[in-house]
Scaffold this active site. Structure first.
Site, PDB file in Angstrom:
ATOM      1  NE  ARG A 200      -3.473  -9.525   0.461  1.00 25.67           N
ATOM      2  CZ  ARG A 200      -2.300  -8.926   0.624  1.00 25.67           C
ATOM      3  NH1 ARG A 200      -1.289  -9.599   1.151  1.00 25.67           N
ATOM      4  NH2 ARG A 200      -2.120  -7.671   0.247  1.00 25.67           N
TER       5      ARG A 200
ATOM      6  CB  SER B 227      -0.918   0.015   1.232  1.00 27.95           C
ATOM      7  OG  SER B 227      -1.847  -1.044   1.196  1.00 27.95           O
TER       8      SER B 227
ATOM      9  CE  LYS C 142     -10.203  -6.918   0.122  1.00 30.59           C
ATOM     10  NZ  LYS C 142      -9.354  -5.696   0.139  1.00 30.59           N
TER      11      LYS C 142
ATOM     12  N   GLY D 163      -6.025  -3.449  -7.783  1.00 32.97           N
ATOM     13  CA  GLY D 163      -7.175  -2.625  -7.431  1.00 32.97           C
ATOM     14  C   GLY D 163      -6.762  -1.281  -6.883  1.00 32.97           C
TER      15      GLY D 163
ATOM     16  NE  ARG E 179      -2.714   4.771   0.202  1.00 31.79           N
ATOM     17  CZ  ARG E 179      -3.259   3.586  -0.067  1.00 31.79           C
ATOM     18  NH1 ARG E 179      -2.491   2.583  -0.499  1.00 31.79           N
ATOM     19  NH2 ARG E 179      -4.561   3.396   0.080  1.00 31.79           N
TER      20      ARG E 179
ATOM     21  CG  ASP F 179      -5.804  -7.079   2.032  1.00 31.72           C
ATOM     22  OD1 ASP F 179      -6.866  -7.341   1.433  1.00 31.72           O
ATOM     23  OD2 ASP F 179      -5.140  -6.053   1.819  1.00 31.72           O
TER      24      ASP F 179
ATOM     25  NE  ARG G  61     -10.601  -6.245  -6.756  1.00 36.07           N
ATOM     26  CZ  ARG G  61      -9.509  -6.031  -6.029  1.00 36.07           C
ATOM     27  NH1 ARG G  61      -8.322  -6.318  -6.526  1.00 36.07           N
ATOM     28  NH2 ARG G  61      -9.598  -5.540  -4.814  1.00 36.07           N
TER      29      ARG G  61
ATOM     30  CB  SER H  16     -13.121   0.986   0.781  1.00 35.97           C
ATOM     31  OG  SER H  16     -12.210   0.935  -0.293  1.00 35.97           O
TER      32      SER H  16
END
Length: 427
Positions: free
Chosen positions: A386, A20, A340, A92, A24, A313, A120, A165
């Site tokens: 995952r 994540s 997911k 995503g 970013r 997750d 999705r 979210s």
């Protein structure tokens, strides 16, 4: 069935950078003024998709080595109309946050992804962006890719999100960077806050009031230096492995300890896992710590409510832990798992059942009865990283041979995963 005796997993590994935060750092660096250096970057497929998309938008991004990235920011106004499609691959995070950034551009962009992304739901982002005057077209009225965006002058809104979210919240806040007035997002529960923390690191004023985050339009980002800690979602697989595999002791280095992400630690502690925190750094923009885990006796618990966004997750690997815990584990309020990379409720249940687990799906989670010995089987990740890693850990405690199809999916978030498993096996 006779209990399996293994030689355990023992040793020290450095968990790869947080996915994540890596996403970013590239995105925010691209729209900042000046240079941004990123250390500890995760070179997984998803994050490389983010780099590729911003390169197509005219941003100079260089991989100095496999964990160091240099981004020469162009500012929001410096992004260029892409000649090619913006392909987000399996990510995503890339597509949803990118939509928020493209909301402020005056040009036309087309976004696509892989087969999983095509399934999705995107209306959770396209609808609020349309409220901000962004022109978006796509399949099923903008709910599925491919999507076409023409940005422009956006107007601030106060959006009450029906889901907790971080992707939805982030997309709206990013669209609000150059919007007229104030943009606010209120969530039903607090989602991960990497966007808020990182925007502040780039010099943006962000106001947080309980479950509401606000940003004033007209702000610019300034290039900075980002140190990416290890991804706790990746660490989760070894935390569970260390707890359920006999004769194990694993030390994980520099794991991110952002409180919006540490639900997995709360759950494992509640189940009875032996966890020790070492060298804790709490005053960083993103706190981190070394974590040691030892073989433990686990018990079943209920996992629900506000805890779910903090570990969404990690539920696949938590489900595996529950198969080795005494008693019943109930997971609920987790309907978000259905949208997911796969429907993770059905996929986890079906694949673990093949290995002998006593597990059933519910409308918003699952019920797992332990302690259950597992056996080898032919299973599949279904292209979900995952699920693939969870099944790999499950195979280590299963009696007999396990074949995992599509295990290459783990490269999305943890390219070194199997090498790290082998390293701990060899001691």
């Amino acid at each position: 069935m006779e209990e399996i005796v293994t030689k355990g997993l023992q040793g020290t590994i450095e968990i790869p950078g947080d996915k994540s935060i890596s996403h970013r750092s590239v995105m925010f660096g691209a729209i900042a003024q000046g240079q941004t250096t990123i250390r500890g970057f995760l070179p997984g497929d998803d994050c490389l998709s983010t780099i590729s998309c911003f390169q197509k938008l005219g941003v100079d991004i260089q991989m100095i080595d496999d964990q160091t990235v240099m981004v020469n920011g162009r500012g929001l106004e410096g992004l260029q109309e892409p000649v090619d499609l913006l392909d987000v691959g399996n990510s995503g995070t890339t597509i949803r946050l990118l939509m928020g950034i493209l909301a402020n551009t005056s040009f036309h962009s087309s976004l696509i992804g892989d087969e999983s992304i095509a399934k999705r739901p995107m209306k959770r982002v396209t609808n609020p962006l349309r409220e901000m005057s962004v022109h978006i077209d796509g399949r099923d009225e903008g709910n599925f890719t491919p999507l076409v965006i023409r940005g422009g002058k956006t107007t601030g809104i106060h959006y009450h999100s029906p889901v907790a979210s971080a992707q939805v919240k982030s997309a709206i806040l990013l669209a609000g960077l150059q919007a007229e007035g104030t943009t606010s997002v209120t969530e039903p529960a607090k989602s991960r806050d990497h966007t808020e923390r990182m925007l502040q690191a780039f010099g943006v004023n962000v106001a947080v009031d309980g479950l509401t985050v606000s940003i004033e339009g007209g702000q610019t980002l300034k290039g900075t230096h980002i140190d990416v800690p290890g991804d706790i979602s990746s660490a989760a697989f070894f935390l569970v492995a260390g707890a359920i595999i006999p004769n194990s002791r694993i030390l994980l280095k520099k794991v991110g300890m952002n409180p919006t992400r540490t639900g997995i630690l709360d759950v494992l502690k509640a189940m009875g896992a032996q966890l020790t925190y070492l060298n804790m750094k709490e005053n960083e923009a993103e706190p981190f710590s070394d974590i040691e885990v030892n073989t433990s006796s686990l018990k079943g618990i209920e996992i629900s409510g506000k805890l779910i966004p903090r570990l969404i997750d990690e539920i696949p690997i938590i489900a595996l832990a529950a198969t080795q815990a005494e008693g019943v584990t109930i997971i609920k309020d987790a309907a978000e798992l259905k949208v997911k990379e796969t429907n993770r409720i059905d996929t986890v249940v079906n694949e673990l059942r093949k290995m002998g687990a006593t597990i059933e799906a519910t409308e918003d989670g699952m019920i797992i009865k332990g302690k259950t010995p597992l056996h080898g089987a032919e299973v599949s990740s279904h292209g979900d990283h995952r699920i693939g890693m969870m099944l790999a850990i499950a195979s280590y405690i299963a009696q007999g041979e396990t074949t995992i199809h599509q295990k290459e999916a783990v490269s999305v978030s943890y390219p070194q995963f199997f090498a790290h498993v082998d390293q701990l096996k060899k001691r």
